[in-house]
Design a protein around this motif. Structure first.
Motif, short mmCIF file in Angstrom:
data_model
loop_
_atom_site.label_atom_id
_atom_site.label_comp_id
_atom_site.label_asym_id
_atom_site.label_seq_id
_atom_site.Cartn_x
_atom_site.Cartn_y
_atom_site.Cartn_z
N THR A 138 11.34 17.73 -9.21
CA THR A 138 10.63 18.08 -7.98
C THR A 138 9.53 17.05 -7.71
N ALA A 139 8.82 16.67 -8.79
CA ALA A 139 7.74 15.68 -8.63
C ALA A 139 8.31 14.37 -8.10
N THR A 140 9.45 13.94 -8.65
CA THR A 140 10.07 12.70 -8.21
C THR A 140 10.49 12.81 -6.74
N ASP A 141 11.09 13.96 -6.38
CA ASP A 141 11.52 14.16 -5.00
C ASP A 141 10.34 14.08 -4.05
N ASN A 142 9.21 14.69 -4.44
CA ASN A 142 8.03 14.67 -3.58
C ASN A 142 7.57 13.23 -3.34
N ALA A 143 7.54 12.45 -4.42
CA ALA A 143 7.11 11.06 -4.30
C ALA A 143 8.09 10.28 -3.43
N ASP A 144 9.40 10.54 -3.60
CA ASP A 144 10.40 9.86 -2.78
C ASP A 144 10.21 10.19 -1.30
N ASP A 145 9.96 11.48 -1.03
CA ASP A 145 9.74 11.89 0.35
C ASP A 145 8.57 11.13 0.96
N LEU A 146 7.50 11.02 0.18
CA LEU A 146 6.30 10.34 0.66
C LEU A 146 6.62 8.87 0.94
N ARG A 147 7.37 8.26 0.00
CA ARG A 147 7.73 6.86 0.17
C ARG A 147 8.54 6.68 1.45
N GLU A 148 9.50 7.60 1.66
CA GLU A 148 10.35 7.49 2.85
C GLU A 148 9.56 7.71 4.13
N THR A 149 8.45 8.44 4.04
CA THR A 149 7.62 8.64 5.23
C THR A 149 6.81 7.38 5.53
N LEU A 150 6.32 6.73 4.48
CA LEU A 150 5.39 5.61 4.68
C LEU A 150 6.09 4.29 4.96
N LEU A 151 7.23 4.06 4.28
CA LEU A 151 7.85 2.73 4.39
C LEU A 151 8.28 2.35 5.81
N PRO A 152 8.75 3.30 6.65
CA PRO A 152 9.08 2.88 8.02
C PRO A 152 7.92 2.22 8.74
N PHE A 153 6.70 2.68 8.48
CA PHE A 153 5.54 2.05 9.13
C PHE A 153 5.40 0.61 8.67
N ALA A 154 5.59 0.40 7.35
CA ALA A 154 5.52 -0.95 6.82
C ALA A 154 6.63 -1.80 7.43
N ALA A 206 0.83 -1.20 0.00
CA ALA A 206 0.00 0.00 0.00
C ALA A 206 0.87 1.26 0.00
N SER A 207 1.96 1.25 0.80
CA SER A 207 2.85 2.41 0.83
C SER A 207 3.44 2.68 -0.54
N LEU A 208 3.89 1.61 -1.20
CA LEU A 208 4.49 1.78 -2.52
C LEU A 208 3.45 2.28 -3.52
N ILE A 209 2.26 1.72 -3.45
CA ILE A 209 1.21 2.13 -4.39
C ILE A 209 0.88 3.61 -4.19
N VAL A 210 0.75 4.02 -2.92
CA VAL A 210 0.41 5.42 -2.67
C VAL A 210 1.48 6.34 -3.24
N SER A 211 2.77 6.01 -2.96
CA SER A 211 3.80 6.92 -3.45
C SER A 211 3.93 6.86 -4.97
N ASP A 212 3.75 5.66 -5.55
CA ASP A 212 3.77 5.56 -7.01
C ASP A 212 2.63 6.36 -7.63
N SER A 213 1.46 6.25 -7.01
CA SER A 213 0.29 6.94 -7.57
C SER A 213 0.49 8.45 -7.52
N VAL A 214 0.99 8.92 -6.36
CA VAL A 214 1.21 10.37 -6.23
C VAL A 214 2.27 10.81 -7.24
N SER A 215 3.32 10.01 -7.34
CA SER A 215 4.40 10.35 -8.27
C SER A 215 3.88 10.38 -9.70
N MET A 216 3.08 9.37 -10.05
CA MET A 216 2.54 9.27 -11.40
C MET A 216 1.62 10.46 -11.67
N THR A 217 0.80 10.81 -10.67
CA THR A 217 -0.11 11.94 -10.86
C THR A 217 0.67 13.23 -11.07
#
Lengths: 790, 225
Positions: A218-234, A32-43
């Motif tokens: 910038t878009a890629t960085d934003n998605a990476d930031d999001l991924r780095e925020t979510l993955l620790p929970f996973a 789910a974390s990966l999907i969320v960050s991929d989706s945001v990045s893709m958007t």
């Protein structure tokens, strides 16, 4: 061999169901974390980015730039304040800050008309279609300098941004412009040449190609930031899952000791036995992984809805995400089962004839020794960095120490369980038979009890660690503001949030009221002697009147230099008289330290005289502090939905509510870990009921009723769960204390324990313990007496 | 000339330490010749320990053991495992079969472990000897105790080992099933030329053997034919 393994697995699905659940939850969180960050990045990367055929010149003079060789068109673009007021009298919610929400209409392709027509004369505006306002309505717009307008909405547009910060998405487009442009777009066939020409005139200029590649990164960085925020929970969910899996396998191989011994006797090599356990683990990982993938894919939209409310996101599942999900599932299960696999392989062939399988004393001693060393290292690290003004390295050492300590205690868990359970067993002797037997069963194998409880410990420990941080933060917010702002000070802040700014004219308006004095804080990130932190420019008269920081050294006079917080001064090794260079908004200010004040790290760490600040910062008040009749101020701003008039205590309450909400999200994510931990308890109980079929049958034959058997299992569950919960709370509050010390620069013991939350979690864990025992207790109570004893 | 299959010299094995120390084997020299040998003795006489040591399941504290020309002593675990798999067969008192495998799969398990295809002729001949033809696709739980032990015997014989060790193979069987099982072991000696070493405390079982070794207090007392 493989056949035997897999058949055994499928023959006893019930035993491994919880393991599958543990794997599945961890994998679901990862996927789910990966999907969320991929989706945001893709958007973000699929956003309709406009690529400029030319050059963008921030702050340029349009008429002068239009003369440049090769320029076919020069368009001046306004970025100005425009607070659009909705039907409810409040500011219309938008992603863009009000001070950047207004622009001038043009036909460069920035705007795509969605409805109505383009604004053609003063009194007409077009509005961003995303804010949900209709064509033909009249709306108030709050402009810079305290001015206002009441135009008619004639069109709705969709905006095509260049994707850079210099081209914010506007909410309101006016028909005309004031001629005060923040940026000039030059259309040309030879952008590189025009860029060079503009640079020769002293402007910074960027070509369309440069802007769009910057926008992409910038878009890629934003998605990476999001991924780095979510993955620790996973990762936490997976870690907790590992304890559950390891424990399950450890019990499974104990039950199968005779089988492994027989295999060894008839000629299976150690590595064949080991491999068979690992194959079994992989098979479980595969099944759990598949369930987790499905669950994660289903969970994705929900997480997007919570994390990015109201945004349209392209739901994106990449093959990489699926691959990572399976990889994580299989690696985590085989890694967790590895210890059990080794123990299975070391079963003596002799054990086919007699049954005893215990961990060797040496391994247990080694584990205890490592645990003790880790705790000692942790205590040393934390004690060595007790000074709240310590620098960043020391703070990292403290946090690292806390984490090592937590792992140390997890390693010591079996020993601790032994220590806690022994007196408990003695105590339970006097209780009824169900309690006595249940507690004894929990104490029979402290290693297993500890292993099961550990999953709960980790989950609850994390929740409590962040709970302690949050509770401390809450009390800090209150105490910091109360110490520095007199209760009588009236505060004006932007309604659009802390990152928005008030208008420069607002300060003038407040000051012009009879009997009112006011000062404005202009907060910005600045580089001070090489360190970047928040600084505030303010009028010298504010100190001692509307703001009252506690002075610890020097004088509170901004005309003689800056005021710096004690922690920041210690970290930078400066004292009154030390020279400082503050670089803010591109301007360097050379000054000295005048005074040092006591502050928490939530507040501004440095105050300096606003007359030294560059004009851009001076005209951007973040907050206005006023003394005088509040009623007059409220009356002056009653018609200004973009400004909130408040006071210290209301400000504190709002800030506390805001940060509590952030921690609720964190708690919910770590809550998954607790859920996995409870599944682990169910798992252990089911396996131990199976293991003790004969014993339970015998108890039943000797006259124990089903009720007694059920109560016995429930009691065992409670002992395990409570042991996990208590160690979780202890570790959590301990780590939380170090976290607030290191992150907020507080004294170690100045933490606020979240007593109400702890009080709530204990009955919660008791309920979980009872629930976890339901199914195993039911199975145990159904034990067939005859089958068990013959 | 009679060829010696297994020979051991100076076998010593003790359990426990201090006051609890029990000398299970006390400097035992022994040879097992082709044919059917029974080891007898009261509980605690060391008969099981002797079998475990000479079968490569357990390591003696002192002494040397040879299987044919191969010396056990000092072999690494992997080599010893391969030796058990290829040259020794086992029948235990109980729990001889993996519950998830069918009778046939249990019989061919040694081949499976070695990564070899089972020899169909060898499988057919042992299945014939123990008369299991129609039960081969059943799981152990669907077989009687006697049938389970016959599957175990078939598995022990299928690799044509140098020697089959049987540890109280009839301990959990009634007298009719015991007689049948002992008949099969006897038959394997007579018809297939198999060497069998059996530990038992039952004189009726020992009567099927060619030779009987008596153990008491960790030493061989008599050897009779």
């Amino acid at each position: 061999m493989l056949r035997a393994t897999l058949r055994d697995l499928f023959a006893h699905k019930g035993r491994v169901v919880m393991t599958v659940v543990a794997v599945a939850l961890g994998v679901a969180a990862t996927v789910a974390s990966l999907i969320v960050s991929d989706s945001v990045s893709m958007t973000l990367s699929h956003r309709d980015i406009r690529v400029l055929d030319g050059v963008s010149v921030p702050g340029g003079d349009r008429d002068r730039l239009a003369e440049l060789d090769g320029v076919t068109r020069a368009t001046g673009i306004v970025v100005a304040r425009a607070g659009l007021v909705g039907d409810n009298g409040k500011l219309v919610a938008a992603d863009t800050l009000p001070e950047q929400a207004g622009t001038n209409w043009d036909d460069t392709g920035r705007f795509v008309l969605v409805a109505g027509r383009a604004p053609a004369r003063p009194g007409e505006i077009a509005v961003n279609a995303a804010v949900g306002i209709h064509v033909g309505t009249k709306h108030r717009v709050l402009l810079a300098g305290g001015k206002r307008d009441n135009p008619t909405v004639v069109g709705l547009f969709r905006y095509r941004s260049l994707g850079s910060a210099s081209d914010p998405t506007p909410v309101v487009a006016h028909a005309t412009s004031t001629g005060d442009y923040s940026r000039v777009e030059l259309t040309t066939d030879s952008p590189d040449k025009v860029k060079a020409e503009a640079q020769a005139l002293g402007y910074t200029a960027e070509t369309g190609a440069e802007l769009s590649s910057a926008a992409q990164s910038t878009a890629t960085d934003n998605a990476d930031d999001l991924r780095e925020t979510l993955l620790p929970f996973a990762a936490v969910a997976l870690l907790v899952g590992m304890f559950v899996i390891a424990n399950t396998f450890s019990m499974l191989i104990t039950q199968r000791t005779q089988q492994y011994a027989l295999l060894r006797a008839v000629g299976a090599h150690r590595r064949q036995v080991r491999r068979s356990v690992l194959v079994e683990a992989s098979a479980l990982g595969l099944v759990g992984g598949t369930v987790g993938e499905i669950f994660g894919i289903a969970l994705g939209p929900l997480m997007i809805a919570v994390l990015r409310p109201g945004q349209e996101i392209d739901y994106t599942i990449t093959p990489l995400t699926i691959g990572v999900g399976y990889l994580v599932a299989i690696v985590v299960t085989t890694l967790s089962a590895y210890g059990a696999a080794r123990r299975a392989a070391s079963v003596s062939p002799m054990a086919a004839l007699r049954l005893d399988a215990t961990v060797t004393r040496q391994a247990r001693n080694r584990r205890t020794a490592i645990g003790l060393v880790a705790v000692a290292v942790a205590v040393t690290a934390v004690l060595a960095t007790l000074d709240p003004a310590a620098d960043t390295t020391a703070r990292i050492v403290a946090i690292g120490g806390a984490i090592i300590g937590a792992f140390g205690i997890l390693l010591l868990a079996p020993v601790l369980a032994g220590l806690v359970l022994r007196p408990l067993i003695a105590l339970a002797r006097r209780a009824g038979p169900a309690t006595r037997l249940g507690v004894q069963n929990a104490g029979r194998d402290p290693r297993r009890t500890a292993g099961t409880a550990t999953a709960i410990t980790v989950g609850l420990g994390l929740v409590r660690a962040f709970g302690t941080l949050s509770a401390t933060l809450t009390s800090l917010i209150g105490s910091a503001d109360r110490a520095n702002i007199p209760a009588t000070t009236t505060i004006l802040e932007p309604a659009a949030g802390k990152s928005a700014a008030l208008d420069a004219s607002d300060l003038t308006a407040v000051r012009s009221l009879p009997g009112v004095t006011a000062a404005a804080a202009r907060t910005a990130l600045a580089n001070v002697n090489g360190t970047v932190f928040k600084v505030t420019a303010i009028e010298p008269s504010a100190l001692g009147t509307v703001l009252t920081p506690q002075l610890t050294a020097g004088v509170a006079d901004l005309r003689r230099g800056v005021m710096i917080s004690r922690n920041q001064a210690a970290m930078m090794a400066v004292r009154p008289g030390s020279a400082l260079t503050i670089t803010v908004d591109g301007t360097a200010i050379h000054t000295v330290v005048a005074g040092v004040y006591n502050a928490t790290e939530l507040q501004s760490s440095l105050y300096f005289d606003v007359s030294l600040a560059p004009a851009k910062l001076r005209d951007r008040p973040s907050m206005i502090y006023a003394a005088g009749p509040r009623a007059a101020i409220e009356a002056a701003f009653h018609d200004r939905p973009d400004v909130v008039v408040t006071d210290r205590d209301a400000l504190v309450a709002a800030d506390i509510a805001e940060q509590a909400l952030a921690f609720v999200v964190i708690d919910a994510m770590f809550g998954v870990a607790i859920v996995i931990g409870v599944f682990g308890v169910v798992n252990t109980l089911v396996l131990s009921v199976l293991e003790r079929t004969r014993e339970i049958g015998l108890t039943r034959a000797l006259g124990a009723g089903r009720r007694l058997v059920r109560r016995m299992i429930t009691m065992e569950s409670l002992v395990i769960s409570l042991f996990g919960a208590l160690s979780g709370v202890l570790i959590g509050v301990g780590v939380g204390a170090v976290m607030q010390h290191a992150m907020l620069g507080q004294e170690l013991l100045a933490f606020t324990a979240p007593f109400d939350a702890i009080g709530l979690s204990l009955p919660g864990i008791v309920a979980c313990g009872v629930l976890a025992a339901l199914w195993p207790a039911h199975r145990a109570a159904r034990t067939d007496i005859l089958a068990a004893i013959t | 000339m009679v060829k010696t299959t297994i020979r051991a010299v100076g076998l010593t094995k003790a359990y426990g330490s201090g006051d609890a120390r029990v000398l299970a084997l006390d400097d035992v020299d022994v040879e097992f010749e082709p044919g059917f040998t029974a080891i007898m003795g009261p509980s605690g006489s060391g008969k099981s320990t002797l079998m475990h040591c000479v079968a490569g399941l357990d390591r003696p504290d002192a002494g040397r053991i040879w299987l044919g020309d191969t010396e056990f002593t000092g072999l690494k675990d992997d080599a010893l495992t391969a030796l058990r798999r290829d040259r020794i067969g086992f029948v235990f008192q109980a729990f001889n079969l993996l519950p998830t495998l069918t009778a046939r799969e249990n019989i061919t398990l040694p081949f499976d472990l070695a990564g070899r295809r089972p020899d169909p002729a060898a499988v057919r001949s042992v299945v014939d000897v123990v008369r299991l033809g129609d039960r081969l696709d059943h799981r152990p739980s669907q077989l009687s105790g006697g049938q389970q032990q016959r599957v175990a015997v078939a598995r022990a014989l299928v690799t044509r080992p140098d020697v089959v060790f049987a540890d109280e193979p009839t301990g959990a069987l009634d007298s009719a099933a015991s007689a049948e099982l002992l008949g099969f072991l006897r038959g394997s000696v007579d018809e297939l030329g198999q060497t069998v070493v059996m530990v038992t405390h039952d004189p009726a079982a020992a009567a099927y053997a060619d030779r009987v070794l008596h153990l008491a207090d960790g030493a061989i007392v008599t050897s009779s034919c």
